[in-house]
Structure formats: structure tokens, C-alpha cells
Design a protein around this motif. Structure first.
Motif, PDB file in Angstrom:
ATOM      1  N   ALA A   1       9.318   3.545  -5.963  1.00  0.00           N
ATOM      2  CA  ALA A   1       8.832   4.639  -6.801  1.00  0.00           C
ATOM      3  C   ALA A   1       8.590   4.152  -8.234  1.00  0.00           C
ATOM      4  O   ALA A   1       7.604   4.543  -8.880  1.00  0.00           O
ATOM      5  CB  ALA A   1       9.843   5.788  -6.797  1.00  0.00           C
ATOM      6  N   THR A   2       9.458   3.283  -8.711  1.00  0.00           N
ATOM      7  CA  THR A   2       9.276   2.737 -10.059  1.00  0.00           C
ATOM      8  C   THR A   2       8.011   1.912 -10.154  1.00  0.00           C
ATOM      9  O   THR A   2       7.284   1.977 -11.157  1.00  0.00           O
ATOM     10  CB  THR A   2      10.494   1.867 -10.431  1.00  0.00           C
ATOM     11  N   SER A   3       7.730   1.133  -9.114  1.00  0.00           N
ATOM     12  CA  SER A   3       6.525   0.297  -9.142  1.00  0.00           C
ATOM     13  C   SER A   3       5.260   1.157  -9.203  1.00  0.00           C
ATOM     14  O   SER A   3       4.299   0.812  -9.899  1.00  0.00           O
ATOM     15  CB  SER A   3       6.491  -0.621  -7.918  1.00  0.00           C
ATOM     16  N   VAL A   4       5.266   2.289  -8.488  1.00  0.00           N
ATOM     17  CA  VAL A   4       4.102   3.192  -8.524  1.00  0.00           C
ATOM     18  C   VAL A   4       3.939   3.784  -9.925  1.00  0.00           C
ATOM     19  O   VAL A   4       2.830   3.807 -10.488  1.00  0.00           O
ATOM     20  CB  VAL A   4       4.257   4.309  -7.478  1.00  0.00           C
ATOM     21  N   ILE A   5       5.051   4.253 -10.495  1.00  0.00           N
ATOM     22  CA  ILE A   5       4.993   4.838 -11.841  1.00  0.00           C
ATOM     23  C   ILE A   5       4.600   3.783 -12.867  1.00  0.00           C
ATOM     24  O   ILE A   5       3.774   4.031 -13.761  1.00  0.00           O
ATOM     25  CB  ILE A   5       6.355   5.464 -12.195  1.00  0.00           C
ATOM     26  N   ALA A   6       5.188   2.584 -12.746  1.00  0.00           N
ATOM     27  CA  ALA A   6       4.877   1.507 -13.695  1.00  0.00           C
ATOM     28  C   ALA A   6       3.414   1.096 -13.613  1.00  0.00           C
ATOM     29  O   ALA A   6       2.806   0.712 -14.623  1.00  0.00           O
ATOM     30  CB  ALA A   6       5.769   0.297 -13.417  1.00  0.00           C
ATOM     31  N   PHE A   7       2.835   1.185 -12.424  1.00  0.00           N
ATOM     32  CA  PHE A   7       1.429   0.831 -12.264  1.00  0.00           C
ATOM     33  C   PHE A   7       0.508   1.903 -12.838  1.00  0.00           C
ATOM     34  O   PHE A   7      -0.486   1.598 -13.505  1.00  0.00           O
ATOM     35  CB  PHE A   7       1.122   0.619 -10.780  1.00  0.00           C
ATOM     36  N   LEU A   8       0.828   3.175 -12.589  1.00  0.00           N
ATOM     37  CA  LEU A   8      -0.050   4.261 -13.008  1.00  0.00           C
ATOM     38  C   LEU A   8       0.083   4.606 -14.486  1.00  0.00           C
ATOM     39  O   LEU A   8      -0.894   4.967 -15.139  1.00  0.00           O
ATOM     40  CB  LEU A   8       0.210   5.502 -12.163  1.00  0.00           C
ATOM     41  N   LEU A   9       1.304   4.532 -15.014  1.00  0.00           N
ATOM     42  CA  LEU A   9       1.557   5.003 -16.369  1.00  0.00           C
ATOM     43  C   LEU A   9       0.686   4.311 -17.415  1.00  0.00           C
ATOM     44  O   LEU A   9       0.066   4.996 -18.251  1.00  0.00           O
ATOM     45  CB  LEU A   9       3.048   4.828 -16.701  1.00  0.00           C
ATOM     46  N   PRO A  10       0.595   2.975 -17.442  1.00  0.00           N
ATOM     47  CA  PRO A  10      -0.268   2.350 -18.462  1.00  0.00           C
ATOM     48  C   PRO A  10      -1.731   2.736 -18.311  1.00  0.00           C
ATOM     49  O   PRO A  10      -2.459   2.857 -19.303  1.00  0.00           O
ATOM     50  CB  PRO A  10      -0.070   0.849 -18.222  1.00  0.00           C
ATOM     51  N   ARG A  11      -2.182   2.976 -17.090  1.00  0.00           N
ATOM     52  CA  ARG A  11      -3.589   3.300 -16.859  1.00  0.00           C
ATOM     53  C   ARG A  11      -3.917   4.745 -17.231  1.00  0.00           C
ATOM     54  O   ARG A  11      -5.084   5.075 -17.443  1.00  0.00           O
ATOM     55  CB  ARG A  11      -3.934   3.029 -15.393  1.00  0.00           C
ATOM     56  N   LEU A  12      -2.892   5.599 -17.282  1.00  0.00           N
ATOM     57  CA  LEU A  12      -3.109   6.983 -17.709  1.00  0.00           C
ATOM     58  C   LEU A  12      -3.112   7.109 -19.231  1.00  0.00           C
ATOM     59  O   LEU A  12      -3.596   8.110 -19.766  1.00  0.00           O
ATOM     60  CB  LEU A  12      -2.022   7.886 -17.120  1.00  0.00           C
ATOM     61  N   ALA A  13      -2.563   6.109 -19.910  1.00  0.00           N
ATOM     62  CA  ALA A  13      -2.515   6.144 -21.369  1.00  0.00           C
ATOM     63  C   ALA A  13      -3.892   5.804 -21.945  1.00  0.00           C
ATOM     64  O   ALA A  13      -4.697   5.116 -21.313  1.00  0.00           O
ATOM     65  CB  ALA A  13      -1.480   5.156 -21.885  1.00  0.00           C
ATOM     66  N   PRO A  14      -4.184   6.305 -23.148  1.00  0.00           N
ATOM     67  CA  PRO A  14      -5.466   5.970 -23.773  1.00  0.00           C
ATOM     68  C   PRO A  14      -5.574   4.465 -24.030  1.00  0.00           C
ATOM     69  O   PRO A  14      -4.582   3.794 -24.290  1.00  0.00           O
ATOM     70  CB  PRO A  14      -5.419   6.750 -25.102  1.00  0.00           C
ATOM     71  N   GLY A  15      -6.805   3.964 -23.964  1.00  0.00           N
ATOM     72  CA  GLY A  15      -7.022   2.560 -24.258  1.00  0.00           C
ATOM     73  C   GLY A  15      -7.600   1.820 -23.067  1.00  0.00           C
ATOM     74  O   GLY A  15      -7.305   2.140 -21.913  1.00  0.00           O
TER      75      GLY A  15
END
Length: 315
Positions: A18-32
Motif C-alpha cells: 500500500a505504501t508503494s502505491v501511495i509513494a508512486f501516486l503522491l508525487p505525480r498528483l502534486a503540481p510540477g
């Protein structure tokens, strides 16, 4: 013990997945956009598109995730977008600084938390308890960055006893390295130790009402021996749990502390990578932080079982 550890494997694997999924998606949801960061403000759309293809971030998210997850299992943590270095090598060059800070801060956390808790739980004088409670209250209310700034002003600027910025590895020069570590480690540990101290104090006051303590008093056992050998040992359960949780918080607190004291550790790397949308670095740092927290929790449960024979890990 072995049966218990094997029984924890499925839950640990689930948490890390679950952490790997969140870690993968979280940076891509952030602006930039990392491609835009690399290309510069004046780059054309074609240039940015070419860089995205070169970095592999133009592929579907599922494809990117599976490729990254496969790399984790094979030891390939990817390549940093900004530093153009393998992530494992980049983290390896910074991890010593953060580990030294976390280890010394953890030592101060245990010593200060249990020490203040024992003082508050053992003080016979009302004024003694008030003084220790006052110190705990101040530390609970003060965030690490404020404690760090106060330490800088007192010991670095006013008294000029310790350096206030920079670092030197303890492995290279223990004496000088400790001087650079003292202030950031204290700033990180002291606010967290107050919560541990409160738990130790409350638990000790409860244990003092037990019959075996009254029996020790009736036998004429010295008060200090009663406090340390009988009361403290039976009061450490909540403190051990709190310390295990706080060890995970040390890595998060290191981000702010390393910025205040200009240390070039994983905290600074995390901030820089998040600002530049360096996905591979941010992903690995998130997973590593959760892994440390999981292992700290596991060590906490084993320590609790060692302290309290009534706890059976096989159950």
C-alpha cells in the motif's frame, strides 16, 4: 518468536505494498513536471515531450508502477531526474548524516523521556513534581524547529560553545562530529521526550498503588531501589510503545532540523526532490521511511515481550 515473526510477514507485506502505491501516486498528483524542470523555462513543447519520453513518464501509470516495483525487487531503485545518478548511490551518499542524527537523537529521546518521567514519578516534594511537570509542559508545547532556534541562539550565538551549521561525520572525527551533532539531536529529541516522560510518570503513579510496592516499603527497601527496580520496570510498557512510535517520527523531524542546521542529509534531499518533482527519489524515501517505522514497531513489540513475561508473542 519465529512463529510470531512469520505471522507478521503478511501484514508487513500488505503495508509496504500500500505504501508503494501511495509513494508512486503522491508525487505525480502534486503540481510540477520533472521534464519542464529539466528543460528550463524557455524550452519548447517538443523538447519537453522528448524529455518526458526519455524519462519514461509518458507511459501509462500502470506500466510505470510495475517497472518501478520490479526494480525495487531487483535492487534497482531507478535514476534521479535532477542529479542524473542512481537513486541508491544518491541516498547512500546522504544516509550517514541522517543516521548519525537519528541515532543520537534516539539516545537523547530515551534518556530524557525516561529520566524526566522517573523524576516526576518519584519526586516526594510537591515543588519537585511541579518543576518537572513545568519542564514537560514547555517541551510538549515547543515544536522541534523552535527548540532548535533557541539552542542556536543560546549555545551557538550567545555562548559560542557549539557550531550552529554544517556537519562532519562522527566516523571521520568523533570529537568534532559530536560537536556538530549535539544541537540538532537535542532539538529533535527534547520535544518528543516530553510525551514519553508523561507516560512514564502516569504509569509509575499507577504502579505505586500496587500491593507489591506496599510490601517492598514495609520491608524497608530504599525508596530509590523501589522506584528503579520495582516501579520503573513495571511502568515501561507505555513508554516503550511511545518510543517505538517516536523513532519513526525522528526521520520526519529530521527534514526540518537538517534545514535549520544546514546538514546535507536525507531530509534536505527529500525537500529538494519534492520541489523539483524528482519522482524516483521521493518514492524511495517514502517507502524507506515507512519501512523504518514498521521495523521500529516490530522491535517495540519484541521489547515489550522481553520486559513483561505476561506478553506472549505467539498469541
Amino acid at each position: 518468536m519465529t512463529r510470531y515473526l512469520l505471522g507478521r510477514v503478511p501484514s508487513i507485506v500488505l503495508v509496504l505494498f500500500a505504501t508503494s502505491v501511495i509513494a508512486f501516486l503522491l508525487p505525480r498528483l502534486a503540481p510540477g513536471d520533472p521534464a519542464a524542470e529539466i528543460a528550463g523555462p524557455n524550452a519548447s513543447a517538443a523538447t519537453i515531450t522528448a524529455i518526458r519520453a526519455q524519462l519514461g513518464i509518458d507511459q501509462p501509470l500502470v506500466t510505470q508502477y510495475l517497472h518501478w516495483l520490479g526494480g525495487l525487487f531487483t535492487g534497482d531503485l531507478g535514476q534521479s531526474f535532477q542529479y542524473h545518478r542512481p537513486v541508491a548511490e544518491l541516498i547512500g551518499s546522504r544516509v550517514d548524516s541522517t543516521v548519525e542524527l537519528a541515532v543520537l537523537a534516539g539516545f537523547f529521546l530515551v534518556m530524557a523521556g525516561i529520566g524526566l518521567g522517573v523524576l516526576a514519578g518519584s519526586a516526594r516534594s510537591r515543588w519537585g513534581r511541579v518543576c518537572v511537570d513545568g519542564v514537560n509542559t514547555v517541551l510538549l508545547a515547543a515544536p522541534p524547529f523552535l527548540v532548535g532556534l533557541l539552542l542556536v541562539l543560546v549555545f551557538g550565538v550567545a555562548m559560542r560553545l557549539l557550531p550552529i551549521s554544517g556537519e562532519m561525520s562522527v566516523l571521520d572525527n568523533p570529537a568534532i562530529g559530536l560537536q556538530y551533532l549535539l544541537l540538532p539531536a537535542l532539538a529533535l529529541a527534547l520535544p518528543m521526550s516530553a510525551g514519553v516522560a508523561r507516560l512514564v510518570q502516569t504509569s509509575m503513579l499507577g504502579v505505586r498503588q500496587e500491593d507489591f510496592v506496599d510490601l517492598a516499603v514495609a520491608k524497608g527497601v530504599p525508596p530509590m531501589r523501589i522506584s528503579l527496580r520495582h516501579v520503573l520496570r513495571n511502568s515501561l510498557g507505555p513508554a516503550v510503545v511511545a518510543i517505538g512510535i517516536r523513532f519513526g517520527d525522528l526521520l520526519a523531524g529530521a527534514v526540518v532540523i537538517e534545514a535549520i542546521f544546514a546538514r546535507n542529509g536525507l531530509g534536505q534531499l527529500a525537500v529538494t526532490s519534492a520541489q523539483t518533482a524528482d519522482y524516483p527519489v521521493v518514492q524511495v524515501l517514502i517507502v524507506a521511511t515507512v519501512l523504518v517505522a514498521v521495523l521500529a514497531q516490530l522491535a517495540t513489540e519484541i521489547t515489550l515481550a522481553a520486559l513483561d513475561p505476561r506478553i506472549r508473542l505467539e498469541q
